[in-house]
Design a protein around this motif. Structure first.
Motif, PDB file in Angstrom:
ATOM      1  N   LEU A  53       0.832  -1.207   0.000  1.00  0.00           N
ATOM      2  CA  LEU A  53       0.000   0.000   0.000  1.00  0.00           C
ATOM      3  C   LEU A  53       0.867   1.257   0.000  1.00  0.00           C
ATOM      4  CD1 LEU A  53      -2.799   1.352   0.189  1.00  0.00           C
ATOM      5  CD2 LEU A  53      -2.607   1.157   2.696  1.00  0.00           C
ATOM      6  N   THR A  54       0.572   2.141  -0.947  1.00  0.00           N
ATOM      7  CA  THR A  54       1.274   3.425  -1.029  1.00  0.00           C
ATOM      8  C   THR A  54       0.255   4.551  -0.992  1.00  0.00           C
ATOM      9  OG1 THR A  54       3.025   2.452  -2.408  1.00  0.00           O
ATOM     10  CG2 THR A  54       2.835   4.848  -2.405  1.00  0.00           C
ATOM     11  N   LEU A  55       0.473   5.519  -0.113  1.00  0.00           N
ATOM     12  CA  LEU A  55      -0.400   6.686   0.012  1.00  0.00           C
ATOM     13  C   LEU A  55       0.365   7.929  -0.430  1.00  0.00           C
ATOM     14  CD1 LEU A  55      -1.904   5.961   3.560  1.00  0.00           C
ATOM     15  CD2 LEU A  55      -2.847   5.299   1.324  1.00  0.00           C
ATOM     16  N   ASN A  56      -0.331   8.797  -1.174  1.00  0.00           N
ATOM     17  CA  ASN A  56       0.269  10.040  -1.653  1.00  0.00           C
ATOM     18  C   ASN A  56      -0.616  11.215  -1.282  1.00  0.00           C
ATOM     19  OD1 ASN A  56       2.615   9.061  -3.491  1.00  0.00           O
ATOM     20  ND2 ASN A  56       0.854   7.844  -4.162  1.00  0.00           N
ATOM     21  N   GLY A  57       0.000  12.340  -0.999  1.00  0.00           N
ATOM     22  CA  GLY A  57      -0.741  13.557  -0.693  1.00  0.00           C
ATOM     23  C   GLY A  57       0.064  14.771  -1.084  1.00  0.00           C
ATOM     24  N   GLY A  58      -0.603  15.894  -1.195  1.00  0.00           N
ATOM     25  CA  GLY A  58       0.118  17.106  -1.544  1.00  0.00           C
ATOM     26  C   GLY A  58      -0.768  18.329  -1.478  1.00  0.00           C
ATOM     27  N   ILE A  59      -0.117  19.482  -1.481  1.00  0.00           N
ATOM     28  CA  ILE A  59      -0.801  20.767  -1.469  1.00  0.00           C
ATOM     29  C   ILE A  59      -0.032  21.716  -2.368  1.00  0.00           C
ATOM     30  CG2 ILE A  59       0.427  21.672   0.555  1.00  0.00           C
ATOM     31  CD1 ILE A  59      -2.315  22.916   1.396  1.00  0.00           C
ATOM     32  N   HIS A  60      -0.760  22.599  -3.041  1.00  0.00           N
ATOM     33  CA  HIS A  60      -0.164  23.492  -4.031  1.00  0.00           C
ATOM     34  C   HIS A  60      -0.809  24.867  -3.893  1.00  0.00           C
ATOM     35  CE1 HIS A  60       1.895  23.821  -8.094  1.00  0.00           C
ATOM     36  NE2 HIS A  60       1.224  24.957  -8.013  1.00  0.00           N
ATOM     37  N   PHE A  61       0.023  25.904  -3.849  1.00  0.00           N
ATOM     38  CA  PHE A  61      -0.478  27.286  -3.751  1.00  0.00           C
ATOM     39  C   PHE A  61      -0.012  28.076  -4.965  1.00  0.00           C
ATOM     40  CE2 PHE A  61       0.475  31.733  -2.692  1.00  0.00           C
ATOM     41  CZ  PHE A  61      -0.789  32.183  -2.340  1.00  0.00           C
ATOM     42  N   THR A  62      -0.939  28.877  -5.552  1.00  0.00           N
ATOM     43  CA  THR A  62      -0.614  29.705  -6.714  1.00  0.00           C
ATOM     44  C   THR A  62      -1.108  31.129  -6.479  1.00  0.00           C
ATOM     45  OG1 THR A  62      -0.868  27.797  -8.187  1.00  0.00           O
ATOM     46  CG2 THR A  62      -0.835  29.974  -9.202  1.00  0.00           C
ATOM     47  N   HIS A  63      -0.243  32.098  -6.817  1.00  0.00           N
ATOM     48  CA  HIS A  63      -0.597  33.522  -6.737  1.00  0.00           C
ATOM     49  C   HIS A  63      -0.345  34.155  -8.098  1.00  0.00           C
ATOM     50  CE1 HIS A  63      -0.966  37.643  -5.297  1.00  0.00           C
ATOM     51  NE2 HIS A  63       0.187  37.915  -5.909  1.00  0.00           N
ATOM     52  N   ALA A  71      -4.938  30.703  -5.361  1.00  0.00           N
ATOM     53  CA  ALA A  71      -5.578  29.391  -5.440  1.00  0.00           C
ATOM     54  C   ALA A  71      -4.819  28.404  -4.572  1.00  0.00           C
ATOM     55  CB  ALA A  71      -5.604  28.899  -6.882  1.00  0.00           C
ATOM     56  N   ILE A  72      -5.544  27.648  -3.776  1.00  0.00           N
ATOM     57  CA  ILE A  72      -4.968  26.577  -2.961  1.00  0.00           C
ATOM     58  C   ILE A  72      -5.541  25.257  -3.455  1.00  0.00           C
ATOM     59  CG2 ILE A  72      -4.751  25.592  -0.656  1.00  0.00           C
ATOM     60  CD1 ILE A  72      -4.964  28.380   0.482  1.00  0.00           C
ATOM     61  N   GLU A  73      -4.658  24.332  -3.809  1.00  0.00           N
ATOM     62  CA  GLU A  73      -5.064  23.048  -4.376  1.00  0.00           C
ATOM     63  C   GLU A  73      -4.578  21.910  -3.493  1.00  0.00           C
ATOM     64  OE1 GLU A  73      -2.992  23.189  -8.025  1.00  0.00           O
ATOM     65  OE2 GLU A  73      -3.903  25.069  -8.678  1.00  0.00           O
ATOM     66  N   TRP A  74      -5.229  20.770  -3.630  1.00  0.00           N
ATOM     67  CA  TRP A  74      -4.849  19.598  -2.844  1.00  0.00           C
ATOM     68  C   TRP A  74      -4.816  18.374  -3.748  1.00  0.00           C
ATOM     69  CZ3 TRP A  74      -8.511  15.688  -2.774  1.00  0.00           C
ATOM     70  CH2 TRP A  74      -9.801  16.055  -3.177  1.00  0.00           C
ATOM     71  N   ARG A  75      -4.057  17.375  -3.347  1.00  0.00           N
ATOM     72  CA  ARG A  75      -3.947  16.109  -4.063  1.00  0.00           C
ATOM     73  C   ARG A  75      -3.970  14.973  -3.036  1.00  0.00           C
ATOM     74  NH1 ARG A  75      -3.291  20.184  -7.113  1.00  0.00           N
ATOM     75  NH2 ARG A  75      -1.432  20.581  -8.383  1.00  0.00           N
ATOM     76  N   ALA A  76      -4.580  13.846  -3.396  1.00  0.00           N
ATOM     77  CA  ALA A  76      -4.582  12.664  -2.532  1.00  0.00           C
ATOM     78  C   ALA A  76      -4.743  11.432  -3.400  1.00  0.00           C
ATOM     79  CB  ALA A  76      -5.705  12.743  -1.507  1.00  0.00           C
ATOM     80  N   GLY A  77      -4.075  10.360  -3.036  1.00  0.00           N
ATOM     81  CA  GLY A  77      -4.179   9.144  -3.823  1.00  0.00           C
ATOM     82  C   GLY A  77      -3.677   7.941  -3.050  1.00  0.00           C
ATOM     83  N   ALA A  78      -4.061   6.758  -3.534  1.00  0.00           N
ATOM     84  CA  ALA A  78      -3.615   5.517  -2.906  1.00  0.00           C
ATOM     85  C   ALA A  78      -3.469   4.451  -3.982  1.00  0.00           C
ATOM     86  CB  ALA A  78      -4.611   5.066  -1.845  1.00  0.00           C
ATOM     87  N   GLU A  79      -2.474   3.570  -3.802  1.00  0.00           N
ATOM     88  CA  GLU A  79      -2.248   2.460  -4.730  1.00  0.00           C
ATOM     89  C   GLU A  79      -2.007   1.190  -3.930  1.00  0.00           C
ATOM     90  OE1 GLU A  79       0.079   2.750  -8.605  1.00  0.00           O
ATOM     91  OE2 GLU A  79       1.480   1.630  -7.331  1.00  0.00           O
ATOM     92  N   LEU A  80      -2.729   0.121  -4.293  1.00  0.00           N
ATOM     93  CA  LEU A  80      -2.656  -1.133  -3.564  1.00  0.00           C
ATOM     94  C   LEU A  80      -2.325  -2.264  -4.531  1.00  0.00           C
ATOM     95  CD1 LEU A  80      -3.143  -2.795  -0.936  1.00  0.00           C
ATOM     96  CD2 LEU A  80      -5.549  -2.993  -1.679  1.00  0.00           C
ATOM     97  N   SER A  81      -1.289  -3.018  -4.226  1.00  0.00           N
ATOM     98  CA  SER A  81      -0.923  -4.187  -5.027  1.00  0.00           C
ATOM     99  C   SER A  81      -1.650  -5.417  -4.492  1.00  0.00           C
ATOM    100  CB  SER A  81       0.596  -4.418  -4.966  1.00  0.00           C
ATOM    101  OG  SER A  81       1.294  -3.318  -5.514  1.00  0.00           O
ATOM    102  N   VAL A  82      -2.288  -6.166  -5.400  1.00  0.00           N
ATOM    103  CA  VAL A  82      -3.054  -7.348  -4.993  1.00  0.00           C
ATOM    104  C   VAL A  82      -2.773  -8.485  -5.965  1.00  0.00           C
ATOM    105  CG1 VAL A  82      -4.904  -5.983  -3.937  1.00  0.00           C
ATOM    106  CG2 VAL A  82      -5.057  -6.630  -6.352  1.00  0.00           C
ATOM    107  N   GLY A  83      -3.281  -9.658  -5.605  1.00  0.00           N
ATOM    108  CA  GLY A  83      -3.185 -10.794  -6.508  1.00  0.00           C
ATOM    109  C   GLY A  83      -1.848 -11.513  -6.441  1.00  0.00           C
TER     110      GLY A  83
END
Length: 359
Positions: A53-63, A71-83
């Motif tokens: 399991l891998t979790l990713n996150g982030g935040i981004h600010f632009t002026h 602008a304030i932006e966000w990112r989130a994600g997850a990846e799971l290996s199975v099988g």
């Protein structure tokens, strides 16, 4: 984790005028000269609670310094290996993104009082989510599927005082940009669909890639009516493949084929009678992008001869774009001379050749 800072300096000089036949005067259309800054800061991180399991996150600010929009932006994600052997991965992700408008749009002057009526347009915002699966099988094959949804907001449209179906989300679909004055960042749009990919990595002298996209793209202008966007083609099918043949000890012949089949281009129907009366195209605005041209089909073929020598190599290829000479429609327009609708086709069959030598 990764943290960074981006400073972008933009210098520009825009001066565009048009001649007004009624007044006989030259009127400024776009006028702007100077510079502005786009400042961005970001931070992203990755966390692996387990080997699978891998979790990713982030935040981004632009002026954007031109109109002091943030602008304030966000990112989130997850990846799971199975099988078995972990050849299958499941992934989900979501996030937000922001984009400035094209610079000339900010510097469009009002014809009445020469005010830069678009200068304070906000970032166009995008919030999206995806879920997908990626499976490796055999030695060289990959199957990938992905579902997605995207919501767009703050799209420049005509203000509520002048409601219409116009939206900047459709501009560029004809490779031209229609700049309008006095816009407001109040429009919205949404896209959703499914993408499938079957890929054979290059091995044993051949490769191929098959993709299938099914999607829907809609928008809402200031008249509060939902329309298809210019890009709502419904489906896109692609095939790309190639085979390599040995000739003699060091020479090779390669054959590559690319085929695309997709939904036709969207367009707004022309009111022919009203156009004839006014001497210029009049569109059925209430039917914006409701019609589609016939489906698009194109096949390109490339034949390559590669000759390898100890100190030099030669490569000769012949490429034939649109080998079947399919007459795909590019656009239709009202012709005031014939007082009828004229159709423009895209490029037909187009062969060309090239020779390359490497020492």
């Amino acid at each position: 984790s990764k943290t960074g800072f981006i400073f972008k300096r933009m210098q520009f000089s825009i001066s565009e005028n048009f001649f007004d036949n009624l007044s006989g005067n030259t009127i400024p259309l776009r006028d702007g000269e100077g510079n502005t800054n786009l400042i961005q800061a970001y931070s992203g991180w990755q966390f692996r609670p387990t080997d699978k399991l891998t979790l990713n996150g982030g935040i981004h600010f632009t002026h954007f310094a031109l109109n002091k929009k943030n602008a304030i932006e966000w990112r989130a994600g997850a990846e799971l290996s199975v099988g078995k052997n972990e050849k299958t991965t499941l992934n989900i992700g979501a996030g937000s993104h922001s984009q400035t408008q094209l610079l000339p749009l900010y510097f469009l002057r009002s014809n009445t009082n020469q005010v830069l009526s678009n200068k304070n347009l906000d970032f166009t915002r995008s919030t999206h989510a995806i879920a997908g699966v990626n499976h490796l099988f055999g030695q060289d094959f990959r199957l990938k599927g992905e579902l997605y949804y995207q919501y767009l907001s703050n799209i420049p449209v005509h203000p509520d005082s002048n409601p219409s179906a116009f939206s900047m989300v459709n501009e560029g679909g004809d490779f031209l940009i229609n700049y309008e004055e006095g816009l407001a960042s109040e429009g919205s749009a949404w896209n959703y669909g499914l993408e499938l990919t079957l890929e054979k990595f290059y091995s044993k002298g051949y490769y191929f890639l098959i993709t299938q996209s099914l999607f829907k793209s809609e928008y809402k202008g200031s008249n509060a009516t939902v329309f298809p966007t210019k890009f709502d083609g419904i489906f896109i099918s692609n095939f790309l493949g190639g085979k390599e043949f040995d000739i003699g000890k060091n020479n090779k012949i390669l054959i590559d084929i690319k085929t695309t089949y997709s939904g036709g281009r969207r367009y707004t129907p022309i009111d022919l009678q009203a156009s004839r009366e006014q001497g210029a195209a009049v569109l059925y605005e209430e039917l914006s992008f409701s019609e589609k041209h016939k489906n698009y089909f194109r096949t390109d073929v490339k034949l390559t001869l590669r000759i390898n020598r100890p100190k030099v190599s030669h490569e000769i290829f012949i490429n034939v774009d649109n080998v079947f000479n399919t007459r795909n429609i590019f656009s239709e327009y009202y012709n005031p001379i014939s007082e009828n609708i004229t159709t423009i086709n895209q490029l037909g069959i187009f062969p060309f050749a090239q020779y390359k030598i490497e020492f």
